[in-house]
Design a protein around this motif. Sequence first.
Motif, PDB file in Angstrom:
ATOM      1  N   ALA A 198      -0.498   5.444   8.421  1.00  0.00           N
ATOM      2  CA  ALA A 198      -1.080   6.573   8.446  1.00  0.00           C
ATOM      3  C   ALA A 198       0.024   7.862   7.938  1.00  0.00           C
ATOM      4  CB  ALA A 198      -1.444   7.022   9.881  1.00  0.00           C
ATOM      5  N   ALA A 199       1.215   7.441   7.892  1.00  0.00           N
ATOM      6  CA  ALA A 199       2.158   8.404   7.260  1.00  0.00           C
ATOM      7  C   ALA A 199       2.908   7.765   6.058  1.00  0.00           C
ATOM      8  CB  ALA A 199       3.494   8.141   8.111  1.00  0.00           C
ATOM      9  N   THR A 200       2.155   7.115   5.111  1.00  0.00           N
ATOM     10  CA  THR A 200       2.487   6.794   3.841  1.00  0.00           C
ATOM     11  C   THR A 200       2.610   7.928   3.002  1.00  0.00           C
ATOM     12  OG1 THR A 200       0.721   4.879   3.831  1.00  0.00           O
ATOM     13  CG2 THR A 200       1.662   5.676   1.744  1.00  0.00           C
ATOM     14  N   LEU A 201       4.104   7.834   2.334  1.00  0.00           N
ATOM     15  CA  LEU A 201       4.376   9.007   1.448  1.00  0.00           C
ATOM     16  C   LEU A 201       3.610   9.266   0.247  1.00  0.00           C
ATOM     17  CD1 LEU A 201       8.620   8.491   1.374  1.00  0.00           C
ATOM     18  CD2 LEU A 201       6.980   9.701   3.050  1.00  0.00           C
ATOM     19  N   PRO A 202       2.828  10.317   0.118  1.00  0.00           N
ATOM     20  CA  PRO A 202       1.793  10.495  -0.804  1.00  0.00           C
ATOM     21  C   PRO A 202       2.417  10.735  -2.464  1.00  0.00           C
ATOM     22  CG  PRO A 202       2.198  12.498   0.372  1.00  0.00           C
ATOM     23  CD  PRO A 202       2.932  11.416   1.233  1.00  0.00           C
ATOM     24  N   THR A 211       0.785  -1.176  -0.034  1.00  0.00           N
ATOM     25  CA  THR A 211      -0.032   0.081  -0.103  1.00  0.00           C
ATOM     26  C   THR A 211       0.864   1.428  -0.035  1.00  0.00           C
ATOM     27  OG1 THR A 211      -0.238  -0.064   2.399  1.00  0.00           O
ATOM     28  CG2 THR A 211      -2.098  -1.110   1.176  1.00  0.00           C
ATOM     29  N   GLY A 212       2.022   1.190  -0.419  1.00  0.00           N
ATOM     30  CA  GLY A 212       2.725   2.277  -0.706  1.00  0.00           C
ATOM     31  C   GLY A 212       4.249   2.407   0.040  1.00  0.00           C
ATOM     32  N   VAL A 213       4.870   3.396   0.147  1.00  0.00           N
ATOM     33  CA  VAL A 213       6.113   3.744   0.811  1.00  0.00           C
ATOM     34  C   VAL A 213       5.805   4.181   2.225  1.00  0.00           C
ATOM     35  CG1 VAL A 213       8.596   4.712   0.920  1.00  0.00           C
ATOM     36  CG2 VAL A 213       7.376   3.892  -1.354  1.00  0.00           C
ATOM     37  N   GLN A 214       6.092   3.460   3.423  1.00  0.00           N
ATOM     38  CA  GLN A 214       5.703   4.058   4.748  1.00  0.00           C
ATOM     39  C   GLN A 214       7.154   3.943   5.689  1.00  0.00           C
ATOM     40  OE1 GLN A 214       2.844   1.022   5.417  1.00  0.00           O
ATOM     41  NE2 GLN A 214       1.370   1.859   3.672  1.00  0.00           N
ATOM     42  N   PRO A 215       7.100   4.632   6.401  1.00  0.00           N
ATOM     43  CA  PRO A 215       8.175   4.687   7.664  1.00  0.00           C
ATOM     44  C   PRO A 215       7.981   3.528   8.624  1.00  0.00           C
ATOM     45  CG  PRO A 215       6.794   6.446   7.847  1.00  0.00           C
ATOM     46  CD  PRO A 215       6.254   6.210   6.724  1.00  0.00           C
ATOM     47  N   LEU A 216       8.959   2.964   9.276  1.00  0.00           N
ATOM     48  CA  LEU A 216       8.674   1.889  10.072  1.00  0.00           C
ATOM     49  C   LEU A 216       8.363   2.602  11.518  1.00  0.00           C
ATOM     50  CD1 LEU A 216      11.196  -0.927   9.444  1.00  0.00           C
ATOM     51  CD2 LEU A 216       8.912  -0.648   8.491  1.00  0.00           C
ATOM     52  N   THR A 217       7.445   2.209  12.347  1.00  0.00           N
ATOM     53  CA  THR A 217       7.346   2.608  13.598  1.00  0.00           C
ATOM     54  C   THR A 217       8.570   2.140  14.513  1.00  0.00           C
ATOM     55  OG1 THR A 217       6.122   0.681  14.526  1.00  0.00           O
ATOM     56  CG2 THR A 217       4.818   2.570  13.301  1.00  0.00           C
ATOM     57  N   GLY A 218       8.616   2.644  15.777  1.00  0.00           N
ATOM     58  CA  GLY A 218       9.585   2.079  16.758  1.00  0.00           C
ATOM     59  C   GLY A 218       9.735   0.585  17.075  1.00  0.00           C
ATOM     60  N   THR A 219       8.550  -0.081  16.540  1.00  0.00           N
ATOM     61  CA  THR A 219       8.515  -1.297  16.786  1.00  0.00           C
ATOM     62  C   THR A 219       8.792  -2.215  15.499  1.00  0.00           C
ATOM     63  OG1 THR A 219       5.948  -1.678  16.336  1.00  0.00           O
ATOM     64  CG2 THR A 219       6.772  -1.431  18.640  1.00  0.00           C
ATOM     65  N   GLY A 220       8.783  -1.642  14.510  1.00  0.00           N
ATOM     66  CA  GLY A 220       9.309  -2.277  13.245  1.00  0.00           C
ATOM     67  C   GLY A 220       7.982  -2.247  12.258  1.00  0.00           C
ATOM     68  N   TRP A 246      11.519  10.628  -6.151  1.00  0.00           N
ATOM     69  CA  TRP A 246      10.956  11.680  -5.575  1.00  0.00           C
ATOM     70  C   TRP A 246      12.073  12.387  -4.879  1.00  0.00           C
ATOM     71  CZ3 TRP A 246       9.255  11.902   0.110  1.00  0.00           C
ATOM     72  CH2 TRP A 246       8.551  13.319   0.220  1.00  0.00           C
ATOM     73  N   ASP A 247      12.221  13.918  -4.713  1.00  0.00           N
ATOM     74  CA  ASP A 247      13.166  14.579  -4.015  1.00  0.00           C
ATOM     75  C   ASP A 247      12.834  15.188  -2.649  1.00  0.00           C
ATOM     76  OD1 ASP A 247      11.474  16.281  -5.037  1.00  0.00           O
ATOM     77  OD2 ASP A 247      12.765  17.672  -6.130  1.00  0.00           O
ATOM     78  N   GLY A 248      11.484  14.670  -2.264  1.00  0.00           N
ATOM     79  CA  GLY A 248      11.344  15.321  -0.978  1.00  0.00           C
ATOM     80  C   GLY A 248      10.381  16.692  -1.212  1.00  0.00           C
ATOM     81  N   THR A 249      10.321  17.266  -2.328  1.00  0.00           N
ATOM     82  CA  THR A 249       9.648  18.330  -2.422  1.00  0.00           C
ATOM     83  C   THR A 249       8.582  18.405  -3.502  1.00  0.00           C
ATOM     84  OG1 THR A 249      11.045  19.305  -4.199  1.00  0.00           O
ATOM     85  CG2 THR A 249      11.755  19.746  -1.948  1.00  0.00           C
ATOM     86  N   ARG A 250       8.719  17.565  -4.393  1.00  0.00           N
ATOM     87  CA  ARG A 250       7.693  17.540  -5.385  1.00  0.00           C
ATOM     88  C   ARG A 250       6.260  16.917  -4.853  1.00  0.00           C
ATOM     89  NH1 ARG A 250       9.821  17.072 -10.872  1.00  0.00           N
ATOM     90  NH2 ARG A 250       7.909  15.887 -11.398  1.00  0.00           N
ATOM     91  N   SER A 251       5.018  17.082  -5.477  1.00  0.00           N
ATOM     92  CA  SER A 251       3.836  16.618  -4.946  1.00  0.00           C
ATOM     93  C   SER A 251       3.789  15.131  -5.273  1.00  0.00           C
ATOM     94  CB  SER A 251       2.605  17.342  -5.450  1.00  0.00           C
ATOM     95  OG  SER A 251       2.651  17.422  -6.885  1.00  0.00           O
ATOM     96  N   SER A 252       4.251  14.594  -6.252  1.00  0.00           N
ATOM     97  CA  SER A 252       4.357  13.306  -6.824  1.00  0.00           C
ATOM     98  C   SER A 252       5.736  12.965  -7.379  1.00  0.00           C
ATOM     99  CB  SER A 252       3.128  13.127  -7.772  1.00  0.00           C
ATOM    100  OG  SER A 252       3.690  13.806  -8.943  1.00  0.00           O
ATOM    101  N   ALA A 253       5.995  11.773  -7.367  1.00  0.00           N
ATOM    102  CA  ALA A 253       7.340  11.199  -7.777  1.00  0.00           C
ATOM    103  C   ALA A 253       7.370  11.435  -9.319  1.00  0.00           C
ATOM    104  CB  ALA A 253       7.751   9.804  -7.245  1.00  0.00           C
ATOM    105  N   ALA A 254       8.510  11.577  -9.817  1.00  0.00           N
ATOM    106  CA  ALA A 254       8.716  11.690 -11.292  1.00  0.00           C
ATOM    107  C   ALA A 254       9.211  10.357 -11.808  1.00  0.00           C
ATOM    108  CB  ALA A 254       9.932  12.749 -11.571  1.00  0.00           C
ATOM    109  N   VAL A 255       8.484  10.037 -13.030  1.00  0.00           N
ATOM    110  CA  VAL A 255       8.869   8.993 -13.622  1.00  0.00           C
ATOM    111  C   VAL A 255      10.250   9.154 -14.589  1.00  0.00           C
ATOM    112  CG1 VAL A 255       8.260   7.081 -15.569  1.00  0.00           C
ATOM    113  CG2 VAL A 255       6.476   8.093 -14.093  1.00  0.00           C
ATOM    114  N   VAL A 256      11.312   8.174 -14.147  1.00  0.00           N
ATOM    115  CA  VAL A 256      12.440   8.304 -14.774  1.00  0.00           C
ATOM    116  C   VAL A 256      12.767   7.496 -15.946  1.00  0.00           C
ATOM    117  CG1 VAL A 256      15.103   7.635 -14.552  1.00  0.00           C
ATOM    118  CG2 VAL A 256      13.653   8.543 -12.405  1.00  0.00           C
ATOM    119  N   ALA A 257      12.136   6.374 -15.940  1.00  0.00           N
ATOM    120  CA  ALA A 257      12.102   5.511 -17.287  1.00  0.00           C
ATOM    121  C   ALA A 257      11.079   4.174 -16.898  1.00  0.00           C
ATOM    122  CB  ALA A 257      13.558   4.965 -17.572  1.00  0.00           C
TER     123      ALA A 257
END
Length: 369
Positions: free
Chosen positions: A254-258, A240-249, A300-311
Amino acid sequence: MKRSLLLLLPGLLLAACTGTEESTPPTRLAVLTDGGASVRTVTVGGTGVTPAPADPSVTVNGGVTLDTLPGGKRLALTLTGGIESRDVDLADVQPFAPPFEVAGFVSPPCLKTTVLNAQRDRLLTLSQCGSGGTANGTQQLALYRTDGTLVWRAALPVAFTPTDPDAPPVRLALVREGTVDIGIVARPALGGGSEVLRAAVPTSRTGSDLADVSAPVSAPAIRDLAPAPGGSVVYAATDTGVQPLTGTGIPDAAATLPAFGTARVDRLWTGVGSGAGGNLIAAWRDTTLTGGGSEPLRLWDGTRSSAAVVAYVSELRDVTFALDGNLYALTRTSLTSYDTLFGLTQGNWRATTLLSNLNDARAVTWLVP
């Protein structure tokens, strides 16, 4: 390395604004290929691409992966039987300390994967031997300093051996909480999904070479792990996307990278994971089990609203970000460079094929020749 990158950026920015071609310091790419039986290199930058035959190439036994060591002048080559450090010419071989030659552990090792932390001063590797062509033995971890000295080792609880080809793989990450280095293992769980274990030496036993291992914690399927800047957070590629791990792994839904949406991601790479720093994150969906075909490699560079397609890429095996501002993508048969600055600002990735006709390539990393 960060200072070198900052010194390089003004020239890159000038080139981006004027459209002129600026000479850049050379970068050497090391590629593990032939199914892990050889390492070859190609040098780019400066006067262009050095023909592959002019660069070093060596035969190895059971190559697993490659990682750039601090300073960029050496790499860590993980072999099934151990880890060794090599210089930019793939010479001056310096073996790491044997990881498991003590009572209670299985030796010699059968190393499967290796990662570095965001600080680039510790290296974590996992061993699992097996029988019948299946890695079904005891999983063991070893934590090293990047000079090859052993910090600690740990044996994990019995692992489930899945039969489903789409079961999540075993993935590692290494974080630092305060002064404690914590190894994270995500592996397939009985009943589906993943389970996460954490290994560390408690502060009450600082100096011990035997780490404690937590009980497994159930988690959604974790397809890949990659360190975030700072060293205390890890990103997970999930269904379901790219998500940071919590302290338990556990991945934090809820923090999925949009920027990457909520669709499945199978592979994940970060600039800090490559040793280049910055906020760049690359993601890719592997459709091998559903017919294959090309899938977008997104950045994604951390600033764009969406990731760019490289190829659109098929059979992607590895990605590394280098200090020259390029993303290098390795497929089963080729190595291609993409200019991240031009790509993100102008949509021109300036794709250049550096190596072709590779045989079962496995891993790529960068060096400073």
